[in-house]
Scaffold this motif. Sequence first.
Motif, mmCIF file in Angstrom:
data_model
loop_
_atom_site.group_PDB
_atom_site.id
_atom_site.type_symbol
_atom_site.label_atom_id
_atom_site.label_comp_id
_atom_site.label_asym_id
_atom_site.label_seq_id
_atom_site.Cartn_x
_atom_site.Cartn_y
_atom_site.Cartn_z
ATOM 1 N N PRO A 25 51.762 41.220 46.832
ATOM 2 C CA PRO A 25 52.907 40.579 47.504
ATOM 3 C C PRO A 25 53.689 39.653 46.564
ATOM 4 N N ASP A 26 54.923 39.388 46.953
ATOM 5 C CA ASP A 26 55.784 38.503 46.165
ATOM 6 C C ASP A 26 55.128 37.146 45.983
ATOM 7 N N ARG A 27 55.464 36.502 44.880
ATOM 8 C CA ARG A 27 55.021 35.148 44.548
ATOM 9 C C ARG A 27 53.529 35.070 44.223
ATOM 10 N N MET A 28 52.816 36.191 44.180
ATOM 11 C CA MET A 28 51.392 36.184 43.843
ATOM 12 C C MET A 28 51.108 36.956 42.563
ATOM 13 N N PHE A 29 52.063 37.800 42.143
ATOM 14 C CA PHE A 29 51.814 38.671 40.997
ATOM 15 C C PHE A 29 51.570 37.882 39.717
ATOM 16 N N GLY A 30 52.391 36.882 39.436
ATOM 17 C CA GLY A 30 52.247 36.123 38.196
ATOM 18 C C GLY A 30 50.896 35.443 38.104
ATOM 19 N N LYS A 31 50.455 34.861 39.181
ATOM 20 C CA LYS A 31 49.160 34.179 39.220
ATOM 21 C C LYS A 31 48.027 35.175 38.970
ATOM 22 N N TRP A 32 48.113 36.328 39.618
ATOM 23 C CA TRP A 32 47.092 37.362 39.432
ATOM 24 C C TRP A 32 47.088 37.871 37.998
ATOM 25 N N ALA A 33 48.260 38.194 37.475
ATOM 26 C CA ALA A 33 48.349 38.799 36.144
ATOM 27 C C ALA A 33 47.856 37.850 35.054
ATOM 28 N N ILE A 34 48.166 36.578 35.168
ATOM 29 C CA ILE A 34 47.709 35.611 34.177
ATOM 30 C C ILE A 34 46.187 35.503 34.213
ATOM 31 N N SER A 35 45.599 35.524 35.402
ATOM 32 C CA SER A 35 44.147 35.407 35.491
ATOM 33 C C SER A 35 43.445 36.642 34.942
ATOM 34 N N VAL A 36 44.092 37.794 35.020
ATOM 35 C CA VAL A 36 43.474 39.035 34.553
ATOM 36 C C VAL A 36 43.662 39.233 33.054
ATOM 37 N N SER A 37 44.847 38.953 32.556
ATOM 38 C CA SER A 37 45.156 39.338 31.177
ATOM 39 C C SER A 37 45.174 38.199 30.179
ATOM 40 N N ARG A 38 45.366 36.974 30.623
ATOM 41 C CA ARG A 38 45.449 35.786 29.763
ATOM 42 C C ARG A 38 46.723 35.754 28.912
ATOM 43 N N TYR A 39 47.708 36.584 29.240
ATOM 44 C CA TYR A 39 49.010 36.522 28.594
ATOM 45 C C TYR A 39 49.912 35.619 29.427
ATOM 46 N N SER A 40 51.012 35.161 28.836
ATOM 47 C CA SER A 40 51.969 34.361 29.595
ATOM 48 C C SER A 40 52.763 35.264 30.539
ATOM 49 N N ARG A 41 53.365 34.667 31.575
ATOM 50 C CA ARG A 41 54.162 35.450 32.519
ATOM 51 C C ARG A 41 55.327 36.135 31.817
ATOM 52 N N GLN A 42 55.976 35.418 30.901
ATOM 53 C CA GLN A 42 57.113 35.990 30.195
ATOM 54 C C GLN A 42 56.689 37.214 29.392
ATOM 55 N N HIS A 43 55.537 37.128 28.747
ATOM 56 C CA HIS A 43 55.048 38.254 27.955
ATOM 57 C C HIS A 43 54.698 39.436 28.863
ATOM 58 N N LEU A 44 54.097 39.153 30.000
ATOM 59 C CA LEU A 44 53.743 40.219 30.934
ATOM 60 C C LEU A 44 54.972 40.942 31.464
ATOM 61 N N PHE A 45 56.003 40.176 31.804
ATOM 62 C CA PHE A 45 57.226 40.812 32.305
ATOM 63 C C PHE A 45 57.935 41.583 31.192
#
Length: 170
Positions: free
Chosen positions: A60-80
């Motif tokens: 869901p919206d507003r949860m992806f960044g939090k999830w992705a950072i916890s899984v990958s340890r990359y910054s949100r900007q790098h993930l996007f």
Amino acid sequence: MKKAPRKNVPTFDHSELGLGSAELRAIRKCEAEIMLLGRRTTEETFDLGDQLNIAAALIPDRMFGKWAISVSRYSRQHLFSLMKIATVLKDHKTRLVEARMSATAMGHLASSPEHVDEVLAELEAGRSQRQNRSRQLSVAIMKKLTSLTKPRRRRRSKSQRTSEVEARYF
């Protein structure tokens, strides 16, 4: 030289997502794939971006960044940026993998996709060069081509700024 300590990122609570069992299994599968992948090769960069795009569609919206950072340890900007590479440059994946383009150069290229053919032509013409030189060349070409399309902001002199302020307020 001592390494800087890693930022302590808390584990993600999947119950916050409110997903069904099928979606949760798909998220867990994406997590496993992301953890197995490195970011060393061009193909791994595309695979990582694809996995992130699959997960983004389910979370869901507003949860992806939090999830992705916890899984990958990359910054949100790098993930996007990785997600943008996987979506924008997917039609040119085979040529980019053959050229062994770096993730940094592909990030620049994803920002200005109209230059993909020019950059790949330059890289394919200079393929006989060493790989490291080729990567440096690809980043240099990207910076050169993207700077041609993006207008530079002209810096105003102090007298120009002063006269604008005086005209506006006095």
